[in-house]
Design an enzyme around this catalytic site. Structure first.
Site, PDB file in Angstrom:
ATOM      1  N   HIS A 163     -60.597 -14.200 -49.509  1.00 34.80           N
ATOM      2  CA  HIS A 163     -61.625 -13.942 -48.497  1.00 34.80           C
ATOM      3  C   HIS A 163     -62.191 -12.527 -48.666  1.00 34.80           C
ATOM      4  CE1 HIS A 163     -60.672 -17.550 -46.394  1.00 34.80           C
ATOM      5  NE2 HIS A 163     -59.745 -17.103 -45.592  1.00 34.80           N
ATOM      6  N   ARG A 191     -60.759 -28.440 -36.960  1.00 34.14           N
ATOM      7  CA  ARG A 191     -61.159 -28.422 -35.556  1.00 34.14           C
ATOM      8  C   ARG A 191     -62.179 -29.513 -35.334  1.00 34.14           C
ATOM      9  NH1 ARG A 191     -64.801 -25.970 -32.188  1.00 34.14           N
ATOM     10  NH2 ARG A 191     -65.956 -25.346 -34.052  1.00 34.14           N
ATOM     11  N   GLY A 195     -65.294 -29.652 -37.668  1.00 34.34           N
ATOM     12  CA  GLY A 195     -65.902 -29.929 -38.963  1.00 34.34           C
ATOM     13  C   GLY A 195     -67.343 -30.380 -38.874  1.00 34.34           C
TER      14      GLY A 195
HETATM   15  P1  A3P Z   1     -64.733 -25.789 -37.453  1.00 29.89           P
HETATM   16  O1  A3P Z   1     -63.898 -24.760 -36.757  1.00 29.89           O
HETATM   17  O2  A3P Z   1     -66.207 -25.593 -37.187  1.00 29.89           O
HETATM   18  O3  A3P Z   1     -64.310 -27.181 -37.179  1.00 29.89           O
HETATM   19  P2  A3P Z   1     -61.822 -22.331 -43.452  1.00 29.89           P
HETATM   20  O4  A3P Z   1     -61.070 -23.327 -44.246  1.00 29.89           O
HETATM   21  O5  A3P Z   1     -62.682 -21.441 -44.283  1.00 29.89           O
HETATM   22  O6  A3P Z   1     -60.915 -21.599 -42.528  1.00 29.89           O
HETATM   23  O7  A3P Z   1     -62.876 -23.134 -42.573  1.00 29.89           O
HETATM   24  C1  A3P Z   1     -62.472 -23.913 -41.497  1.00 29.89           C
HETATM   25  C2  A3P Z   1     -63.621 -24.786 -41.032  1.00 29.89           C
HETATM   26  O8  A3P Z   1     -63.834 -25.848 -41.975  1.00 29.89           O
HETATM   27  C3  A3P Z   1     -63.315 -25.443 -39.687  1.00 29.89           C
HETATM   28  O9  A3P Z   1     -64.580 -25.559 -39.028  1.00 29.89           O
HETATM   29  C4  A3P Z   1     -62.760 -26.776 -40.156  1.00 29.89           C
HETATM   30  O10 A3P Z   1     -62.761 -27.769 -39.167  1.00 29.89           O
HETATM   31  C5  A3P Z   1     -63.720 -27.094 -41.287  1.00 29.89           C
HETATM   32  N1  A3P Z   1     -63.248 -28.147 -42.198  1.00 29.89           N
HETATM   33  C6  A3P Z   1     -62.019 -28.293 -42.732  1.00 29.89           C
HETATM   34  N2  A3P Z   1     -61.965 -29.392 -43.503  1.00 29.89           N
HETATM   35  C7  A3P Z   1     -63.180 -29.956 -43.451  1.00 29.89           C
HETATM   36  C8  A3P Z   1     -63.758 -31.136 -44.023  1.00 29.89           C
HETATM   37  N3  A3P Z   1     -63.061 -31.940 -44.818  1.00 29.89           N
HETATM   38  N4  A3P Z   1     -65.046 -31.410 -43.741  1.00 29.89           N
HETATM   39  C9  A3P Z   1     -65.770 -30.603 -42.942  1.00 29.89           C
HETATM   40  N5  A3P Z   1     -65.295 -29.479 -42.370  1.00 29.89           N
HETATM   41  C10 A3P Z   1     -64.014 -29.157 -42.617  1.00 29.89           C
END
Ligand code: A3P
Length: 291
Positions: free
Chosen positions: A112, A253, A255
């Site tokens: 990150h 959460r 997505g």
């Molecule tokens: P939300 O909080 O909006 O739901 P990271 O992995 O960088 O921490 O990002 C997390 C975000 O990606 C979260 O967003 C999560 O729900 C979403 N996410 C994880 N897997 C996903 C998938 N297969 N498709 C779409 N969004 C996804």
């Protein structure tokens, strides 16, 4: 104890105000990325054939990690990923960084970190780097919920305070806009590919194909489609519930695209639009971001 369990125990003993510390003007997690880990990181030896994934927090890093692992497994028939999960180099304790140096190619490395703070060998070597971005409003809303759910990080309440902290870059890993502007400078580098979260949502099979071709992992059309099917939000949530129980809910959460509308006030949305415009107007990356 598993590294995850140790971290949770440490989090339970740590006060919110001690969960972040500043290094070179940027906040980091005391528990995940303590100074010893960050100091050792500069010695990390990146290889030309490493598969590198970079994302500002909450832009979909873990989603693309899962996609990349499936691509690598399908293409090579072997599980080639670092031992720790998620594979963020700034989370690896010094001794695990050592293990990484003994891992056979091709390795999957993630971070990150802002490009200026990434170990120099990411750029002196020539690995291909995939960068994930997401519209800043959804990124901020996702970050807010994540901070509140993840015991390793301090609570982000109240929303208005976290909103202004995000706008001024006073959040872990620093300013979203600084990250975006730094990658804008590298956008035409053939070793760098930038993919938007929203594009993944819109056409996952197409993006899986693009990503596999970028890293040179040939896949059949059937493999591409199967990976895309296994990588939807719903499919990944189900798999995660099976293997991690409740912990999955920290990373999955909603997505969705556009969830910011549930938290942003009209003024906050307008201010974000203005800041976005003043910083990103005329940039190629800004043009790709649908705010
Ligand atoms: P939300 O909080 O909006 O739901 P990271 O992995 O960088 O921490 O990002 C997390 C975000 O990606 C979260 O967003 C999560 O729900 C979403 N996410 C994880 N897997 C996903 C998938 N297969 N498709 C779409 N969004 C996804």
């Amino acid at each position: 104890a598993s590294p995850m369990k140790t971290r949770m125990e440490l989090a339970a003993k740590t006060k919110d105000e001690d969960k972040l510390y500043k290094r070179d003007g940027v906040l980091y997690s005391t528990i995940l990325s303590p100074p010893e880990t960050m100091d050792k990181l500069k010695d990390l030896e990146v290889r030309d054939d490493d598969v590198v994934l970079v994302a500002y927090p909450k832009c979909g890093f873990n989603w693309v990690v899962a996609v990349l692992r499936k691509i690598m497994n399908a293409s090579t028939g072997k599980n080639e990923a670092p031992p720790e999960r998620p594979p963020l180099v700034e989370f690896l304790p010094p001794d695990v960084q050592q293990t990484l140096s003994e891992m056979p190619s091709r390795r999957l490395l993630g971070t990150h970190l802002h490009p200026d703070n990434m170990p120099a060998s990411f750029f002196s070597r020539k690995p291909k780097i995939l960068v994930i971005f997401r519209n800043p409003k959804d990124t901020l809303v996702s970050y807010f919920h994540f901070m509140n759910k993840n015991p390793v990080l301090p609570s982000a309440e109240p929303w208005d305070k976290f909103y202004s902290d995000f706008m001024s870059g006073e959040v872990p890993w620093g300013s979203y806009f600084d990250h975006a502007l730094a990658w804008e400078k590298l956008i035409d580098d053939p070793k760098v590919m930038i993919v938007m979260y929203e594009e993944l949502k819109q056409n996952l099979p197409e993006e899986v194909k693009k990503i596999s071709e970028f890293f040179g992992f040939p896949l059949t059309e059937e493999q591409v489609n199967s990976i895309a099917e296994q990588s939807t939000f719903r499919a990944m949530l189900e798999t995660s519930n099976k293997s991690h129980g409740n912990l999955g809910s920290v990373f999955f959460r909603k997505g969705e695209v556009g969830d910011w509308k549930n938290l942003f006030s009209e003024d906050q949305s307008k201010q974000m639009d203005e800041v976005f415009h003043s910083k990103m107007a005329g940039t190629k990356l800004g043009a790709q971001m649908n705010t």
